[in-house]
Design an enzyme around this catalytic site. Structure first.
Site, PDB file in Angstrom:
ATOM      1  N   SER A  14      17.252 109.023  16.913  1.00 30.33           N
ATOM      2  CA  SER A  14      17.222 110.305  16.201  1.00 30.33           C
ATOM      3  C   SER A  14      18.434 111.168  16.563  1.00 30.33           C
ATOM      4  CB  SER A  14      15.912 111.058  16.454  1.00 30.33           C
ATOM      5  OG  SER A  14      15.857 111.583  17.747  1.00 30.33           O
ATOM      6  N   ARG A  66      25.422  93.474  35.006  1.00 33.14           N
ATOM      7  CA  ARG A  66      25.660  94.762  34.361  1.00 33.14           C
ATOM      8  C   ARG A  66      27.141  94.912  34.009  1.00 33.14           C
ATOM      9  NH1 ARG A  66      22.834  98.990  34.302  1.00 33.14           N
ATOM     10  NH2 ARG A  66      21.544  98.300  36.040  1.00 33.14           N
ATOM     11  N   ASN A 108      26.552 112.080  27.453  1.00 29.63           N
ATOM     12  CA  ASN A 108      25.141 111.673  27.395  1.00 29.63           C
ATOM     13  C   ASN A 108      24.320 112.868  26.943  1.00 29.63           C
ATOM     14  OD1 ASN A 108      22.838 110.092  27.729  1.00 29.63           O
ATOM     15  ND2 ASN A 108      22.570 110.719  29.860  1.00 29.63           N
ATOM     16  N   HIS A 110      20.433 114.458  27.675  1.00 30.94           N
ATOM     17  CA  HIS A 110      19.300 114.263  28.577  1.00 30.94           C
ATOM     18  C   HIS A 110      18.270 115.369  28.344  1.00 30.94           C
ATOM     19  CE1 HIS A 110      17.233 112.787  32.111  1.00 30.94           C
ATOM     20  NE2 HIS A 110      17.041 114.059  32.433  1.00 30.94           N
ATOM     21  N   ASP A 146      23.095 111.061  35.937  1.00 31.06           N
ATOM     22  CA  ASP A 146      22.816 112.373  35.344  1.00 31.06           C
ATOM     23  C   ASP A 146      23.454 113.505  36.141  1.00 31.06           C
ATOM     24  OD1 ASP A 146      21.404 111.289  33.209  1.00 31.06           O
ATOM     25  OD2 ASP A 146      19.505 111.300  34.310  1.00 31.06           O
TER      26      ASP A 146
HETATM   27  C1  GAR Z   1      16.066 111.529  23.756  1.00 32.70           C
HETATM   28  O1  GAR Z   1      15.042 112.436  24.061  1.00 32.70           O
HETATM   29  C2  GAR Z   1      17.127 111.547  24.837  1.00 32.70           C
HETATM   30  O2  GAR Z   1      17.368 112.820  25.349  1.00 32.70           O
HETATM   31  C3  GAR Z   1      16.498 110.654  25.868  1.00 32.70           C
HETATM   32  O3  GAR Z   1      15.937 109.604  25.132  1.00 32.70           O
HETATM   33  C4  GAR Z   1      15.550 110.083  23.847  1.00 32.70           C
HETATM   34  C5  GAR Z   1      16.189 109.193  22.814  1.00 32.70           C
HETATM   35  O4  GAR Z   1      15.741 109.533  21.533  1.00 32.70           O
HETATM   36  N1  GAR Z   1      17.456 110.196  26.808  1.00 32.70           N
HETATM   37  C6  GAR Z   1      17.206 110.064  28.121  1.00 32.70           C
HETATM   38  O5  GAR Z   1      16.122 110.290  28.617  1.00 32.70           O
HETATM   39  C7  GAR Z   1      18.397 109.609  28.948  1.00 32.70           C
HETATM   40  N2  GAR Z   1      18.073 109.637  30.324  1.00 32.70           N
HETATM   41  P1  GAR Z   1      16.521 109.049  20.242  1.00 32.70           P
HETATM   42  O6  GAR Z   1      16.684 107.528  20.378  1.00 32.70           O
HETATM   43  O7  GAR Z   1      15.615 109.391  19.113  1.00 32.70           O
HETATM   44  O8  GAR Z   1      17.844 109.757  20.191  1.00 32.70           O
END
Ligand code: GAR
Length: 207
Positions: A14, A66, A108, A110, A146
């Site tokens: 998203s 990795r 990123n 978060h 992070d």
């Molecule tokens: C989002 O809420 C993003 O902030 C989080 O994963 C979700 C991805 O949603 N990311 C983390 O937690 C990174 N540590 P999306 O695939 O719909 O963008």
């Protein structure tokens, strides 16, 4: 800065969609050159293809380490002349090969106000901690999990009745606004890193 973006995803996508929409609406002056998922079933791959963007899967399970996976991702990004990498729900640690290939050029998003609640399940962590405010952070990615310089943060209140799902949904709305703005700010330039700080020299830069 080179305005060709590479977006890395692992799932729903998203935030990728928010970047696609912002480019289409002219709020983000950039080209999404490629979308790369580490998971073949990521719904975001389909969002990219629908928007006419090249979408690849580089399955991390196919790599022996990795570093090898990161090198493969880096090769694909460089082959498309990507200047800025945007992690968008990319649930993998970024290692030295990618960090060295894109110094201060990986962003990123978060779902908390870092340095509170890093890592996974940030929304659940905020509720369980009893925080009254959480939110969104867009940091540059460094070797510290992070812990990179913060480009943008937006607060979101934590309500008494919140579950991880309801809080996540409210934070997500803010993510979709914040990420295109942060990407645009980084692409515009006029910023520097001072210690841990991302400092913009242009006006209106305090958020
Ligand atoms: C989002 O809420 C993003 O902030 C989080 O994963 C979700 C991805 O949603 N990311 C983390 O937690 C990174 N540590 P999306 O695939 O719909 O963008």
């Amino acid at each position: 800065m080179n305005r060709r973006l590479g977006v890395l995803i692992s799932g729903r996508g998203s935030n990728l969609q928010a970047l696609i929409d912002a480019v289409h609406e002219g709020r983000l002056n950039a080209t999404i050159a490629v979308v790369i998922s580490n998971r073949p079933d990521a719904a975001g791959l389909e969002r990219a293809r629908k928007a006419g963007i090249e979408a690849l899967c580089i399955d991390h399970q196919g790599s022996t380490s990795r570093d090898e996976h990161d090198r493969a991702v880096g090769r694909e990004l460089r082959a498309r002349d990507v200047g800025l990498v945007c992690l968008a729900g990319y649930m993998r640690l970024v290692g030295a090969p990618l960090l060295e290939a894109f110094p201060n050029a990986i962003l990123n998003i978060h779902p908390s106000l870092l340095p509170a609640f890093p890592g996974v399940d940030a929304q659940r962590q905020a509720i369980e901690h009893g925080a009254k405010v959480s939110g969104v952070t867009v940091p540059l990615v460094t070797a510290a999990l992070d812990g990179g310089p913060i480009v943008i943060q937006r607060p979101v209140p934590v309500l008494d009745g919140d579950t991880p799902e309801t809080l996540s949904a409210r934070i997500l709305l803010e993510e979709h606004r914040a990420y295109p703005e942060a990407v645009q700010a980084v692409l515009e330039g006029g910023w520097r890193i001072e210690g841990r700080r991302f400092v913009r020299s242009v006006s209106g830069a305090s958020r």
